[in-house]
Design an enzyme around this catalytic site. Structure first.
Site, PDB file in Angstrom:
ATOM      1  N   LYS A 140      -0.564  -4.136  -4.737  1.00  0.00           N
ATOM      2  CA  LYS A 140       0.518  -3.916  -5.714  1.00  0.00           C
ATOM      3  C   LYS A 140       1.738  -3.386  -4.996  1.00  0.00           C
ATOM      4  CE  LYS A 140       1.103  -4.207 -10.200  1.00  0.00           C
ATOM      5  NZ  LYS A 140       0.360  -5.070 -11.148  1.00  0.00           N
ATOM      6  N   SER A 183      -1.343 -17.282 -11.242  1.00  0.00           N
ATOM      7  CA  SER A 183      -0.616 -17.088  -9.977  1.00  0.00           C
ATOM      8  C   SER A 183      -1.373 -17.768  -8.841  1.00  0.00           C
ATOM      9  CB  SER A 183      -0.486 -15.600  -9.658  1.00  0.00           C
ATOM     10  OG  SER A 183       0.674 -15.058 -10.243  1.00  0.00           O
ATOM     11  N   ASP A 220       5.609  -8.049 -12.533  1.00  0.00           N
ATOM     12  CA  ASP A 220       4.910  -7.043 -13.329  1.00  0.00           C
ATOM     13  C   ASP A 220       6.019  -6.429 -14.208  1.00  0.00           C
ATOM     14  OD1 ASP A 220       2.052  -5.653 -13.307  1.00  0.00           O
ATOM     15  OD2 ASP A 220       3.487  -4.064 -13.626  1.00  0.00           O
TER      16      ASP A 220
HETATM   17  N1  GLU Z   1       1.187  -8.060 -12.357  1.00  0.00           N
HETATM   18  C1  GLU Z   1       0.196  -8.931 -12.865  1.00  0.00           C
HETATM   19  C2  GLU Z   1      -1.135  -8.216 -12.909  1.00  0.00           C
HETATM   20  O1  GLU Z   1      -1.181  -7.039 -13.155  1.00  0.00           O
HETATM   21  C3  GLU Z   1       0.166 -10.282 -12.157  1.00  0.00           C
HETATM   22  C4  GLU Z   1      -0.073 -10.246 -10.686  1.00  0.00           C
HETATM   23  C5  GLU Z   1       0.073 -11.595 -10.005  1.00  0.00           C
HETATM   24  O2  GLU Z   1       0.354 -12.574 -10.679  1.00  0.00           O
HETATM   25  O3  GLU Z   1      -0.082 -11.620  -8.775  1.00  0.00           O
HETATM   26  O4  GLU Z   1      -2.194  -8.775 -12.750  1.00  0.00           O
END
Ligand code: GLU
Length: 450
Positions: free
Chosen positions: A126, A382, A166
């Site tokens: 993250k 993704s 996000d």
């Molecule tokens: N932020 C999103 C999550 O919490 C997507 C992350 C992504 O697509 O890499 O899973």
């Protein structure tokens, strides 16, 4: 508790005492994988848990950008590369004023197990910044994104680490970030970022994926109880990207979001957000800065209750917190238990405090499902975007949607099976942790100790 687990938990608490969010998720995950640790005494000799709670790499950097008045600002950027045993680091970027290293570590740790649960080859990660995109001009957001990527680019790449969006990072920000990546790199490495606009290498259905996937998961939960989603009433928090996806898919399947909450209070629309006009109005409200849900009441003549949340709604079948972390605390959990609602389906990352989660799980009439399973369709699509970028082609909506369905059904099944296998009965929360943990642990054990 298993002595090994207890020791690692205590050491983690002592080492990270100033990171309450991170400790909250470590405690939640570790306390539910005990049966697996008991069954695998070899984990202790391999220091598996000690390795798992320590990020492989933490990157913190300065981001300097200029506003429209030519004034400089300094923000903090982060990327916590937690665990790549299963594949390239994969996870979003969050831009919000309350982002700290603690937030990044909590989200990165959750992401390891979420990404593992998808069954796809992606590791957990993250990143983000304490930059607040709200109230900023387009030019300011672009300059911030360019400055952010100028440093981040040293640490990412299609086989290394693939960021996405996000909270505070949507299609616009991803576009600016990827544009700067391509400019510096001098190569169109499309798979270096996901959540891209379909016009610039993105996947169809990526914006809708998290919300749609949450509804697909809910369908599985209802099916288990011999129920259909048609006719069900949902109360949710948030009306951002994820919440909108829930509203749209629920409406398509004959269900209805009849309550939704924003930062200013909540809306009660007994008919539900089901018409195209209403769904489009949500999109309009979402684009406003600051986000407020009251205009919906003015436009459609329904009730708006200021300054509170809708978790005590009695005339709904399902609650879905889809806004942010720790939205539901013990006080709200008691109201939820008393309301008689039957399904508590987490959507936002860690929307429930640990004490509230334990309490809700104890309620016999209530089924609780965890966010790391329910919201995993976003990161799954993704990964499908990465796959399309690698193959240099695009799949159509039908193909992507079929894969989304399959992934969410598998996540539900593997969670339910894992809980059953370890004698925990029908426990989707522990089951998700067990199934995700097992995948990561297996990969780590195969790769030797480092
Ligand atoms: N932020 C999103 C999550 O919490 C997507 C992350 C992504 O697509 O890499 O899973």
């Amino acid at each position: 508790m298993n002595a090994y687990l207890e020791r690692v938990l205590a050491e983690t608490k002592a080492k990270n005492a100033n990171e309450p969010l991170f400790l909250q998720t470590v405690e939640e995950v570790l306390s539910s994988v005990e049966p697996l640790i008991n069954a695998h005494p070899e984990y202790e000799a391999a220091s598996l848990l000690e390795r798992l709670v320590e990020p492989e790499r933490v990157i913190e950097f300065r981001v300097v950008w200029m506003d429209d008045q030519l004034k400089y600002h300094v923000n903090r950027g982060y990327r916590v590369q937690f665990n790549a045993a299963l594949g390239p680091y994969k996870g979003g970027l969050r831009f919000a004023p309350n982002v700290t290293l603690d937030t990044m570590k909590f989200l990165g740790f959750e992401q390891i197990f979420k990404d593992a649960l998808t069954g796809l080859p992606i590791g957990g990660c993250k990143g983000g910044s304490d930059f607040d995109p709200r109230g900023k001009s387009d030019g300011e957001v672009m300059r911030f994104c360019q400055a952010f990527m100028t440093e981040l680019i040293r640490h990412i790449g299609p086989d290394v680490d693939v960021p996405a969006g996000d909270v505070g990072v949507g299609g616009r920000e991803i576009g600016y970030l990827y544009g700067q990546y391509r400019r510096i790199k001098g190569a169109a490495e499309l798979g270096a970022m996901t959540g891209k606009d379909i016009k610039t290498g993105g996947s169809i259905l990526r914006p809708e994926a998290t919300g749609y996937g949450a509804v697909y998961y809910l369908e599985e939960v209802l099916k288990h109880d011999g129920l259909e989603i048609a006719g069900k009433k949902l109360a949710i928090s948030g009306f951002g990207n994820v919440a909108w996806g829930i509203m749209k898919k629920a409406a398509e399947l004959g269900a209805a979001v009849t309550y939704f909450a924003g930062p200013d209070g909540y809306i009660h629309d007994p008919e539900g957000v089901v018409t195209e006009e209403k769904l489009n109005f949500i999109l309009e409200m979402r684009a406003k800065d600051p986000m407020r849900c009251e205009p919906y009441a003015e436009r459609f003549g329904v009730e708006f209750v200021p300054g509170t949340k809708c978790w005590d709604a009695k005339d709904v079948d399902v609650l879905m917190p889809a806004a942010t972390q720790n939205d539901v605390n013990m006080e709200w959990a008691k109201k939820i238990a008393a309301s008689g609602v039957k399904y508590y389906i987490e959507v936002a990352n860690m929307p429930t405090t640990n004490d509230a989660l334990v309490f809700l799980k104890e309620q016999k009439h209530l089924l609780v499902a965890p966010s790391k399973a329910v919201n995993a369709c976003g990161v799954s699509v993704s990964e499908l975007e990465m796959a399309q970028n690698s193959a240099r082609l695009y799949w159509d909506a039908e193909e992507v949607d079929a894969k989304m369905h399959k992934i969410m059904t598998n996540i539900y099944k593997s969670s339910a099976d894992a809980a059953e296998r370890y004698g925990l009965g029908y426990d989707l929360v522990a089951g998700a942790n067990l199934a995700g943990f097992q995948k990561v642990a297996d990969a780590m054990m195969c790769q030797g100790i480092f």
